[in-house]
Design a protein around this motif. Structure first.
Motif, PDB file in Angstrom:
ATOM      1  N   ARG A  21       4.882  60.095  36.215  1.00 16.80           N
ATOM      2  CA  ARG A  21       6.276  60.076  36.696  1.00 16.80           C
ATOM      3  C   ARG A  21       6.442  59.021  37.779  1.00 16.80           C
ATOM      4  O   ARG A  21       7.485  58.355  37.864  1.00 16.80           O
ATOM      5  N   LEU A  22       5.407  58.846  38.588  1.00 20.99           N
ATOM      6  CA  LEU A  22       5.447  57.773  39.584  1.00 20.99           C
ATOM      7  C   LEU A  22       5.526  56.416  38.877  1.00 20.99           C
ATOM      8  O   LEU A  22       6.299  55.535  39.265  1.00 20.99           O
ATOM      9  N   MET A  23       4.747  56.292  37.796  1.00 18.30           N
ATOM     10  CA  MET A  23       4.794  55.041  37.009  1.00 18.30           C
ATOM     11  C   MET A  23       6.218  54.784  36.525  1.00 18.30           C
ATOM     12  O   MET A  23       6.698  53.647  36.557  1.00 18.30           O
ATOM     13  N   LYS A  24       6.873  55.856  36.066  1.00 19.57           N
ATOM     14  CA  LYS A  24       8.253  55.704  35.586  1.00 19.57           C
ATOM     15  C   LYS A  24       9.136  55.140  36.700  1.00 19.57           C
ATOM     16  O   LYS A  24       9.915  54.207  36.482  1.00 19.57           O
ATOM     17  N   LEU A  25       8.989  55.693  37.902  1.00 19.93           N
ATOM     18  CA  LEU A  25       9.811  55.214  39.019  1.00 19.93           C
ATOM     19  C   LEU A  25       9.495  53.754  39.346  1.00 19.93           C
ATOM     20  O   LEU A  25      10.348  53.016  39.828  1.00 19.93           O
ATOM     21  N   LEU A  26       8.262  53.345  39.052  1.00 25.44           N
ATOM     22  CA  LEU A  26       7.861  51.951  39.320  1.00 25.44           C
ATOM     23  C   LEU A  26       8.285  51.004  38.199  1.00 25.44           C
ATOM     24  O   LEU A  26       8.055  49.806  38.288  1.00 25.44           O
ATOM     25  N   GLY A  27       8.842  51.569  37.113  1.00 24.88           N
ATOM     26  CA  GLY A  27       9.350  50.717  36.038  1.00 24.88           C
ATOM     27  C   GLY A  27       8.397  50.529  34.868  1.00 24.88           C
ATOM     28  O   GLY A  27       8.600  49.658  34.020  1.00 24.88           O
ATOM     29  N   VAL A  28       7.355  51.346  34.813  1.00 25.19           N
ATOM     30  CA  VAL A  28       6.386  51.231  33.712  1.00 25.19           C
ATOM     31  C   VAL A  28       7.031  51.695  32.401  1.00 25.19           C
ATOM     32  O   VAL A  28       7.741  52.700  32.378  1.00 25.19           O
ATOM     33  N   SER A  29       6.794  50.954  31.316  1.00 26.38           N
ATOM     34  CA  SER A  29       7.376  51.386  30.044  1.00 26.38           C
ATOM     35  C   SER A  29       6.339  51.676  28.958  1.00 26.38           C
ATOM     36  O   SER A  29       6.694  52.177  27.889  1.00 26.38           O
TER      37      SER A  29
END
Ligand SMILES: O=P(O)(O)O[C@H]1O[C@H](CO)[C@@H](O)[C@H]1O
Length: 213
Positions: A21-29
């Motif tokens: 979820r942190l990755m999602k906030l960082l823009g990871v796709s």
């Protein structure tokens, strides 16, 4: 990530999946997940790689998941499908990489499951998982992929087969060791031995995915 949180360490699955979820906030796709796993499919050998076509969510069937409780819509909808959890277009790229790197003889495609652990499986567990259509067993990844799919991250995952799960009871020797037992030293050693090969494999996958973005 360098390592991950596991359920058996005492973290709820929502914490185990928190880095995703942190990755999602960082823009990871895109998520590339790997795991050490026991081989259940009789064709698998130690050191083989299993591309995850799917997973069997045994903990989810028991009501455990990273998304239990109030839904935080920043990380996706309450209800979402898992039919195509493992992205077919990434899998196709990986299939080509496997050919290019001449890895066909050691790469399989199959179904992974995550158990709670930290004990390894009994013979009865192993027999049951095989009968349920599972090819490799570990203690991670499934909840990470669930959290990733909920928030729209495209997923690829693979197992390194670090040991073969025994379907037979072994004979215990005088020093109390048993031929069919799995020990974490073996798991770690196979992981270490495969490190260079896996690094090249993952680098190729990252390269192939990045051509799309
Ligand atoms: O899934 P990863 O983190 O690769 O590790 C696997 O190896 C450990 C057991 O040997 C467990 O943590 C299991 O999940």
């Amino acid at each position: 990530m360098q390592g991950r949180f596991h359920y058996y360490e005492g973290y709820p699955l929502s914490i185990c999946a928190m880095p995703v979820r942190l990755m999602k906030l960082l823009g990871v796709s895109y998520l590339i997940a790997s795991n050490a796993a026991g081989g259940l499919n009789p064709k698998y050998k130690v050191g083989d790689i299993m591309l995850q076509k799917d997973h069997f969510n045994i903990m989810g069937l028991a009501g455990l998941g990273p998304h239990i409780g109030p839904n935080d819509s920043r990380f996706g909808p309450r209800f979402f499908p898992m039919t195509n959890a493992y992205d077919e277009s990434i899998l196709n790229k990986v299939r080509q990489i496997v050919k290019d790197l001449k890895m066909e003889n050691k790469v399989h495609e199959g179904v992974y499951t995550c158990v709670g652990g930290p004990n390894y499986e009994t013979v009865a567990d192993v027999r049951a998982l095989i009968s349920l259509g599972v090819d490799s067993v570990g203690m991670s990844t499934v909840h990470e992929v669930i959290a990733a799919r909920q928030c729209g991250i495209r997923c690829f995952a693979f197992s390194l087969i670090t040991n073969i799960c025994s379907t037979e009871y072994g004979t215990t020797t005088e020093d109390h060791s048993c031929s069919t037992e799995v020990h974490s030293e073996e798991v770690l050693k196979v992981g270490k031995d495969m490190e260079d090969e896996l690094r090249i494999f993952v680098e190729e996958i990252v390269e192939a995915i990045s051509q799309d973005t």
